[in-house]
Design a protein around this motif. Structure first.
Motif, mmCIF file in Angstrom:
data_model
loop_
_atom_site.group_PDB
_atom_site.id
_atom_site.type_symbol
_atom_site.label_atom_id
_atom_site.label_comp_id
_atom_site.label_asym_id
_atom_site.label_seq_id
_atom_site.Cartn_x
_atom_site.Cartn_y
_atom_site.Cartn_z
ATOM 1 N N TYR A 168 3.002 1.408 1.947
ATOM 2 C CA TYR A 168 2.855 0.011 1.835
ATOM 3 C C TYR A 168 1.334 -0.578 1.473
ATOM 4 N N ARG A 169 0.350 0.550 1.377
ATOM 5 C CA ARG A 169 -1.068 0.328 1.388
ATOM 6 C C ARG A 169 -1.316 -0.419 0.032
ATOM 7 N N SER A 170 -0.952 0.251 -1.036
ATOM 8 C CA SER A 170 -1.365 -0.273 -2.370
ATOM 9 C C SER A 170 -0.755 -1.614 -2.593
ATOM 10 N N GLY A 171 0.434 -1.650 -2.288
ATOM 11 C CA GLY A 171 1.391 -2.932 -2.401
ATOM 12 C C GLY A 171 0.641 -4.222 -1.764
ATOM 13 N N ALA A 172 0.277 -3.854 -0.424
ATOM 14 C CA ALA A 172 -0.571 -4.982 0.182
ATOM 15 C C ALA A 172 -1.767 -5.362 -0.454
ATOM 16 N N GLU A 173 -2.612 -4.632 -0.883
ATOM 17 C CA GLU A 173 -3.956 -4.809 -1.357
ATOM 18 C C GLU A 173 -3.775 -5.534 -2.736
ATOM 19 N N SER A 218 9.941 -6.856 -6.644
ATOM 20 C CA SER A 218 9.194 -5.675 -7.064
ATOM 21 C C SER A 218 8.750 -5.060 -5.809
ATOM 22 N N ALA A 219 8.482 -5.684 -4.647
ATOM 23 C CA ALA A 219 8.197 -4.884 -3.353
ATOM 24 C C ALA A 219 9.384 -4.170 -3.098
ATOM 25 N N CYS A 220 10.354 -4.373 -3.382
ATOM 26 C CA CYS A 220 11.645 -3.421 -3.113
ATOM 27 C C CYS A 220 11.320 -1.834 -3.086
ATOM 28 N N VAL A 221 10.435 -1.639 -4.190
ATOM 29 C CA VAL A 221 10.161 -0.240 -4.517
ATOM 30 C C VAL A 221 9.652 0.388 -3.332
ATOM 31 N N PHE A 222 8.895 -0.185 -2.365
ATOM 32 C CA PHE A 222 8.591 0.393 -1.365
ATOM 33 C C PHE A 222 9.544 1.002 -0.195
ATOM 34 N N VAL A 223 10.794 0.409 -0.517
ATOM 35 C CA VAL A 223 11.566 0.787 0.703
ATOM 36 C C VAL A 223 12.984 1.354 -0.365
ATOM 37 N N ARG A 369 4.813 4.534 -6.505
ATOM 38 C CA ARG A 369 5.315 3.147 -5.924
ATOM 39 C C ARG A 369 4.273 1.985 -6.260
ATOM 40 N N GLY A 370 2.817 2.336 -5.905
ATOM 41 C CA GLY A 370 1.910 0.993 -6.300
ATOM 42 C C GLY A 370 1.846 0.788 -7.605
ATOM 43 N N LYS A 371 1.810 1.538 -8.512
ATOM 44 C CA LYS A 371 1.871 1.066 -9.917
ATOM 45 C C LYS A 371 3.207 0.431 -10.410
ATOM 46 N N SER A 372 4.176 1.111 -9.917
ATOM 47 C CA SER A 372 5.433 0.347 -10.045
ATOM 48 C C SER A 372 5.670 -1.164 -9.745
ATOM 49 N N PHE A 373 4.987 -1.414 -8.585
ATOM 50 C CA PHE A 373 5.095 -2.738 -8.040
ATOM 51 C C PHE A 373 4.130 -3.587 -8.652
ATOM 52 N N LEU A 374 3.025 -3.058 -9.345
ATOM 53 C CA LEU A 374 2.086 -3.833 -9.836
ATOM 54 C C LEU A 374 2.655 -4.243 -11.372
ATOM 55 N N MET A 375 3.477 -3.387 -11.889
ATOM 56 C CA MET A 375 4.088 -3.772 -13.231
ATOM 57 C C MET A 375 5.097 -4.752 -13.101
ATOM 58 N N GLY A 376 5.710 -4.700 -11.846
ATOM 59 C CA GLY A 376 6.854 -5.739 -11.548
ATOM 60 C C GLY A 376 6.109 -7.018 -11.413
#
Length: 453
Positions: A168-173, A218-223, A369-376
């Motif tokens: 979750y770290r990269s997604g949160a920041e 997009s955050a679904c990628v973390f779970v 995951r972080g990069k995938s979230f960012l792209m979403g």
């Protein structure tokens, strides 16, 4: 700065402490309530103290600051936000010393809150205006709110890190960085007087609601650890198509037909279809479910084409949201706040699977995951920006509202027919997508007319 902007600012600032709290939870073999509360108190206390110090420092230079206030606020928040994004997607792990002793926590609290010192100076440039009291009291309230929000996020973050791990770290920041960048841009545009309507909290939230849906999706990628089953894909595609078609038909086209603007409705609808068709042919993009590429040949990679595919989706949605809120602001007919919220909530709901349809496939193709979230998230940024632009244009030229609404309706209809409906058809014939389409079309229709009564 009103209560809504203040809450967004507090959430954005707390993300850095939230990320570090997660790291503290990761390195601790056994977490108790005491450790969770300690993190909350240290991080929350310093996160609230730094803006106050910045404010007291800034008052000594108030005359100078007021001359460059908006630019200063934008620059400071942009630097903080960009730095958070850089850290979020950096391969270097943020250092966290083990333990919860005073020395360790003091260093961590200062490290995560030092950026908030600059935010305090922006309170001089853009004063907090929530309570019927002096600017200093309002600033104290703002700092207290930042403290409380950071306390909650930090306390919960330790537990999340302990239970779920570092994913979750990269997604949160990243989320925090985007929030701060948005606030900085908003302050700058308000200075030029082009978005005075943003002082209306209902409109601000309305324009952000669909984007929030994309961020959540997009955050679904973390779970998500496994590929989404085909049946669920069909249901989600049907949901998105049903909502989009209902929004197009009942919220955008029907009001103009009911008002007797048949010619405008027909012209706007055809123009919207033509626009979306040209966009579909001119922009290289990849349909994930259909496994099909469209547009001109290009060296752009798979991830870029997937993002462009969703950006194409969000363009008419952003115009639609901006149009309904412009109608509310200029007092057109029965375009009430409830009607506008109904449409934006519907679009936000269907944006959840759209965000997931970007981040999840990219992750399964090998991206972090972080990069995938960012792209979403990037794929959805165009939506609030176009919403703001549409409100500005329509408020300046109110007579074009019927055309803009039907234009957006035509573009959304093209998207549903061209991509969403084909993606509802499984390799082996299934009615799941069709039934989902019918259910959500009906629900959105009922919601739209319920808000008009």
């Amino acid at each position: 700065m009103g209560i809504i902007g203040l809450i967004l600012l507090a959430v954005g600032l707390s993300m850095d402490a939230f990320a570090v709290s997660i790291c503290k939870g990761l390195e601790t073999k056994r977490i108790t309530i005491k450790e969770c509360l300690l993190c909350g108190i240290w991080f929350g206390g310093f996160q609230g103290l730094m803006p106050l110090l910045g404010y007291l420092l800034g008052t000594g230079f108030e005359t100078v600051i007021n001359r460059i206030a908006p630019w200063l606020a934008f620059a400071l928040l942009a630097i903080i936000g960009i730095n958070m994004l850089r850290e979020a997607f950096s391969k270097e792990e943020e250092e966290t010393k083990p333990g919860f002793n005073a020395k360790t926590m003091f260093l961590m609290a200062v490290a995560t809150s030092i950026d908030a010192l600059a935010v305090g100076i922006t309170f001089v440039a853009v004063p907090v205006d929530v309570l019927p009291a002096s600017p200093f009291i309002n600033t104290l309230f703002g700092c207290a709110l930042i403290t409380a929000v950071t306390f909650v996020f930090s306390t919960v973050g330790v537990r999340i890190g302990y239970v779920f791990g570092a994913r979750y770290r990269s997604g949160a920041e990243a989320a925090g960085g985007f929030v701060l960048l948005f606030i900085g841009l908003k302050i700058l545009l308000e200075h030029f007087g082009v978005i005075d309507f943003m002082s209306n909290g209902d409109v601000l939230f309305g324009l952000l609601i669909p984007f929030a849906g994309t961020v959540v999706g997009s955050a679904c990628v973390f779970v998500i650890n496994d590929k989404v089953k085909e049946g669920i894909k069909l249901i989600l595609s049907g949901m998105a198509g049903g909502i989009m078609m209902a929004c197009s038909m009942w919220a955008l086209l029907y009001p103009q037909v009911q008002a007797g603007r048949i010619n405008v409705t027909a012209l706007g609808f055809i123009a919207g279809v033509a626009f979306q068709y040209l966009l579909d042919k001119a922009v290289p993009h990849t349909h994930v479910f259909l496994r099909a590429e469209e547009g001109p040949q290009t060296k752009l990679g798979y991830s870029g084409k997937v993002v462009l595919s969703e950006i194409i989706h969000h363009i008419p949605e952003g115009m639609a949201v901006g149009a309904v809120y412009a109608g509310f602001l200029i007092g057109t007919g029965d375009m009430t706040l409830a009607v506008a919220l109904a449409l934006t909530l519907g679009i936000a709901l269907q944006n959840v699977p759209e965000g997931a349809f970007v981040s999840a496939p990219l992750h399964f193709r090998g991206h972090e995951r972080g990069k995938s979230f960012l792209m979403g998230v990037i794929s959805g940024v165009v939506e609030p920006l176009l919403g703001i632009a549409t409100v500005i244009v329509v408020c300046a030229l109110p007579d074009i509202l019927p055309f803009v609404m039907t234009f957006a309706g035509g573009a959304m209809t093209f998207l549903v027919i061209e991509e969403t409906i084909p993606s509802m058809i499984a390799e082996k014939h299934s009615d799941k997508g069709t039934l989902s389409f019918a259910v959500f079309f009906t629900l959105m229709m009922v919601l739209t007319f319920a808000t008009r009564s």
